[in-house]
Write a protein that holds these residues in place. Sequence first.
Motif, short mmCIF file in Angstrom:
data_model
loop_
_atom_site.label_atom_id
_atom_site.label_comp_id
_atom_site.label_asym_id
_atom_site.label_seq_id
_atom_site.Cartn_x
_atom_site.Cartn_y
_atom_site.Cartn_z
N HIS A 47 -6.61 1.25 1.19
CA HIS A 47 -5.62 1.11 0.12
C HIS A 47 -4.40 0.31 0.60
O HIS A 47 -3.88 0.57 1.68
N HIS A 87 -1.09 -2.79 -0.79
CA HIS A 87 -0.34 -3.37 -1.90
C HIS A 87 -0.22 -4.87 -1.72
O HIS A 87 -0.74 -5.43 -0.77
N CYS A 91 -0.02 0.57 3.14
CA CYS A 91 0.74 1.14 2.03
C CYS A 91 2.05 1.72 2.55
O CYS A 91 2.03 2.63 3.37
N VAL A 97 4.18 3.40 0.92
CA VAL A 97 4.64 4.46 0.04
C VAL A 97 4.36 5.84 0.64
O VAL A 97 3.28 6.09 1.14
N HIS A 148 -1.35 5.47 -7.25
CA HIS A 148 -0.17 4.69 -7.62
C HIS A 148 -0.49 3.22 -7.46
O HIS A 148 -1.46 2.85 -6.79
ZN LIG Z 1 0.05 2.62 -1.81
#
Ligand SMILES: [Zn+2]
Length: 141
Positions: A88, A90, A106, A108, A126
Amino acid sequence: MMEDIIKKLKDKGCKITPQRRAVIQSLAKLAKFPTALELCNDIRQANPEIGLDTVYRNLNLLADMGVVNQINLPGKDTKVFELALGKHHHHLVCLGCGKANCLDYCPVDEQELQKAAGSKFEIVGHSLELYGYCQKCRTAK
Ligand SMILES: [Zn+2]
Ligand SMILES: [Zn+2]
Ligand SMILES: [Zn+2]
């Protein structure tokens, strides 16, 4: 890697229709981040019966299944797509040239997100795009 994705879909109980296979194949073949229209044009060379609606429907489904990443470009009402290989992550999106680039992780904090959402809301995912200007566009400014 094509087979990895097919296996992942099968594990999730998703049928591998010829259209889905064509969408995945085309995503693997094209350069990074094609639009649905670009994918459709590519797919139609071998499968002229497949329309843009079908491509969209399958892209959405594959995104729901977690095997396709969808990246929103600002101001153009355009989405671009990539196969979700690896973990995962971005994307950085340039407001000047509209090019997207993968972040390799990521940034986050899921716990912070859950705190923000509160205890009554369960977060299951998200999405986040970072908008700015790439180096090329910064020098051109
Ligand atoms: Zn993320
Ligand atoms: Zn740029
Ligand atoms: Zn990416």
